[in-house]
Design a protein around this motif. Structure first.
Motif, PDB file in Angstrom:
ATOM      1  N   MET A   1      14.202  13.513-121.641  1.00  0.00           N
ATOM      2  CA  MET A   1      13.087  13.461-121.024  1.00  0.00           C
ATOM      3  C   MET A   1      11.885  15.127-121.054  1.00  0.00           C
ATOM      4  O   MET A   1      11.224  15.699-120.791  1.00  0.00           O
ATOM      5  CB  MET A   1      13.941  14.315-119.292  1.00  0.00           C
ATOM      6  N   ILE A   2      13.066  16.445-122.021  1.00  0.00           N
ATOM      7  CA  ILE A   2      12.324  17.652-121.546  1.00  0.00           C
ATOM      8  C   ILE A   2      10.835  17.461-122.825  1.00  0.00           C
ATOM      9  O   ILE A   2       9.849  18.291-122.330  1.00  0.00           O
ATOM     10  CB  ILE A   2      13.619  17.905-123.130  1.00  0.00           C
ATOM     11  N   PRO A   3      10.892  16.800-123.590  1.00  0.00           N
ATOM     12  CA  PRO A   3       9.483  16.208-123.993  1.00  0.00           C
ATOM     13  C   PRO A   3       8.685  16.135-123.408  1.00  0.00           C
ATOM     14  O   PRO A   3       7.279  17.345-123.788  1.00  0.00           O
ATOM     15  CB  PRO A   3       9.322  15.852-125.606  1.00  0.00           C
ATOM     16  N   LEU A   4       8.533  15.296-122.376  1.00  0.00           N
ATOM     17  CA  LEU A   4       7.777  15.057-121.035  1.00  0.00           C
ATOM     18  C   LEU A   4       7.256  16.195-120.260  1.00  0.00           C
ATOM     19  O   LEU A   4       5.708  15.615-119.760  1.00  0.00           O
ATOM     20  CB  LEU A   4       8.542  13.588-120.145  1.00  0.00           C
ATOM     21  N   LYS A   5       8.022  17.401-120.684  1.00  0.00           N
ATOM     22  CA  LYS A   5       7.304  18.264-118.967  1.00  0.00           C
ATOM     23  C   LYS A   5       7.395  17.815-118.375  1.00  0.00           C
ATOM     24  O   LYS A   5       5.715  18.152-117.705  1.00  0.00           O
ATOM     25  CB  LYS A   5       6.459  19.213-120.073  1.00  0.00           C
ATOM     26  N   LYS A   6       8.295  16.788-117.373  1.00  0.00           N
ATOM     27  CA  LYS A   6       7.723  16.494-116.211  1.00  0.00           C
ATOM     28  C   LYS A   6       8.550  17.537-115.655  1.00  0.00           C
ATOM     29  O   LYS A   6       9.679  18.396-115.856  1.00  0.00           O
ATOM     30  CB  LYS A   6       8.294  15.481-115.556  1.00  0.00           C
ATOM     31  N   TRP A   7       8.064  18.125-113.687  1.00  0.00           N
ATOM     32  CA  TRP A   7       8.773  17.928-112.637  1.00  0.00           C
ATOM     33  C   TRP A   7       9.872  17.118-112.014  1.00  0.00           C
ATOM     34  O   TRP A   7       9.191  15.940-111.471  1.00  0.00           O
ATOM     35  CB  TRP A   7       8.076  18.776-112.069  1.00  0.00           C
ATOM     36  N   TRP A   8      11.146  16.777-112.044  1.00  0.00           N
ATOM     37  CA  TRP A   8      11.601  15.730-111.540  1.00  0.00           C
ATOM     38  C   TRP A   8      13.103  16.549-110.692  1.00  0.00           C
ATOM     39  O   TRP A   8      12.781  17.235-110.171  1.00  0.00           O
ATOM     40  CB  TRP A   8      12.192  15.284-112.400  1.00  0.00           C
ATOM     41  N   PHE A   9      12.568  14.896-109.312  1.00  0.00           N
ATOM     42  CA  PHE A   9      13.790  15.130-108.226  1.00  0.00           C
ATOM     43  C   PHE A   9      14.158  14.182-108.142  1.00  0.00           C
ATOM     44  O   PHE A   9      14.429  13.100-108.684  1.00  0.00           O
ATOM     45  CB  PHE A   9      13.290  15.743-106.906  1.00  0.00           C
ATOM     46  N   GLY A  10      16.007  14.208-108.122  1.00  0.00           N
ATOM     47  CA  GLY A  10      17.111  13.147-108.070  1.00  0.00           C
ATOM     48  C   GLY A  10      18.618  13.474-107.221  1.00  0.00           C
ATOM     49  O   GLY A  10      18.004  15.127-106.669  1.00  0.00           O
ATOM     50  N   LEU A  11      19.064  13.126-107.116  1.00  0.00           N
ATOM     51  CA  LEU A  11      19.920  12.657-106.646  1.00  0.00           C
ATOM     52  C   LEU A  11      21.544  13.431-107.142  1.00  0.00           C
ATOM     53  O   LEU A  11      21.994  12.433-108.119  1.00  0.00           O
ATOM     54  CB  LEU A  11      20.225  12.235-105.347  1.00  0.00           C
TER      55      LEU A  11
END
Length: 449
Positions: free
Chosen positions: A230-240
């Motif tokens: 996920m690191i190179p995608l530079k997204k902001w993500w949310f999870g459980l």
């Protein structure tokens, strides 16, 4: 072939309720199933999610495929009976039919239990051949790899805060006594190939990604691989995740580096005795403040979930919970009542003790009391739940929880979400038993008129 995918909703979370759009990301269950329908069938597909808008009563589809949780079971059955009386074929699936397939079968032409991957398409194929069976159980060796992309184009984009919901992990290997998930889907942890997950994320617009998986770190090796990718995608993500993330500092750092900005964590109780009673002793109440400090230090906000009514709880639990939430600066608290879902260990325990006093499924939405608590009355538990919602979402409490020193970038998000939940909290008591059980907007089956 015309297929309508339906997701009925209880009164609280229906589009006409008080669960604000800002709190609601797009569910992917129906979009995933729609994506599995073979293109060569040239089927006409549509999705109606009742949290986003009404379900039409004049559908002209051949098949009504409905997902059902326990709290919506009575509403699902009412829709199912109505559509069947019009000559539609109804297929029911989801957690509740998986828990009680014999009951669901009374309202459906076919019931799909467990993972729908594979078995749902088999049911559709059988219907095409005129050989639909009444029950389709989860296939041996069922997996979540090599899925087609979900049909997000069938969802009402403006009805959700985001459509960027992506499933990576299906399953949880924990056995909490109240959780319906292991009973409905088993305790195996199934993971999608990381390259499939990343490829799907690359198709999504914008920066936000939501992982709805019940425990994203259930398979630690997989979590490491996913977060690294996920690191190179530079997204902001949310999870459980669970509170166990605080005892894995290297994984926590990687999670932050991968773009995690928010987590939902089941804290459940401020009583360690209650944690033991519900088989969540891996939750260490004494560590909650330190855990929140760790998460805030790396810029991660938390929705903290608490469930009232365990045998270790008494009438002091509500104030104690709100006090801990403020002291630990839990960003977005969410409150529930311990609920004995059918077929779970908690249900069997309370049923044997004759402590279940409400049997209408519409109240099994984790916001209504359906059993006799040990150390308070049902009315005291109900009043305490409403009190906690209101107390935690006073402006004073919201400001006490705001950790500006470490969550500067998230202050706007924090305030927006808290104000949205404040509306829900202030109207919580209005959704009483009568409101929740009222499905009179759905006509009775034609043969019964």
């Amino acid at each position: 072939m015309k297929i309508a995918f339906l997701a009925p909703a209880g009164a609280m979370h229906r589009h006409s309720g008080k669960f604000h759009k800002a709190l609601h990301y797009a569910p992917m269950t129906l979009a995933v199933l729609a994506g599995m329908v073979p293109e060569e069938w040239n089927a006409r597909l549509s999705i109606y999610d009742e949290t986003a808008g009404p379900i039409p009563l004049d559908l002209d589809d051949d098949i009504i495929a409905m997902t059902c949780i326990t709290g919506t079971a009575e509403r699902c059955y009412r829709y199912a009976d109505y559509y069947r009386s019009l000559g539609k074929t109804v297929i029911l699936g989801g957690p509740h039919p998986s828990l009680v397939p014999e009951e669901a079968a009374l309202h459906a032409d076919a019931v799909v239990t467990g993972l729908g991957d594979g078995s749902f398409v088999t049911a559709l194929s059988d219907w095409r051949e005129g050989a639909l069976k009444p029950l389709y159980r989860q296939l041996p060796g069922a997996h979540v790899a090599n899925r087609p992309l979900p049909r997000r184009d069938l969802l009402r984009r403006r009805a959700y805060i985001t459509l960027n919901t992506v499933e990576a992990v299906r399953g949880c290997n924990l056995v909490c006594t109240f959780c319906a998930y292991p009973e409905a889907f088993g305790t195996s942890v199934r993971t999608r190939p990381v390259e499939d997950v990343i490829a799907e994320i690359r198709t999504l617009p914008g920066r936000i990604v939501v992982f709805p998986d019940v425990n994203l770190i259930a398979d630690r090796a997989y979590a490491v691989e996913l977060f690294t990718a996920m690191i190179p995608l530079k997204k902001w993500w949310f999870g459980l995740t669970t509170t166990a993330i605080g005892r894995q500092p290297e994984l926590l750092q990687l999670l932050a580096q991968s773009g995690c900005k928010g987590l939902l964590i089941g804290f459940e109780s401020v009583s360690q005795a209650s944690q033991v009673a519900i088989h969540k002793s891996f939750n260490h109440v004494s560590d909650y403040k330190a855990l929140m400090s760790q998460l805030h230090e790396v810029g991660i906000m938390v929705m903290g979930c608490f469930a009232f009514g365990a045998d270790g709880d008494d009438a002091t639990v509500f104030d104690a919970t709100v006090r801990l939430i403020e002291e630990a600066k839990i960003d977005l608290p969410r409150f529930a009542v311990l609920t004995p879902f059918p077929s779970t260990p908690l249900y069997r325990e309370l049923d044997e003790a004759q402590r279940i006093v409400k049997h209408g499924w519409s109240l099994y939405d984790v916001e209504h009391v359906v059993f006799l608590p040990k150390n308070m009355t049902p009315d005291e538990l109900t009043a305490g739940l409403t009190y906690a919602w209101r107390k935690a979402y006073t402006l004073r409490s919201v400001l006490r929880r705001l950790d500006l020193r470490r969550i500067k970038h998230g202050a706007v998000v924090f305030l927006a979400l808290n104000l949205a939940y404040r509306v829900y909290a202030r109207h919580h008591a209005a959704f009483d038993e009568h409101v929740m059980a009222d499905n009179s907007d759905i006509p009775l089956p034609r043969v019964m008129l």
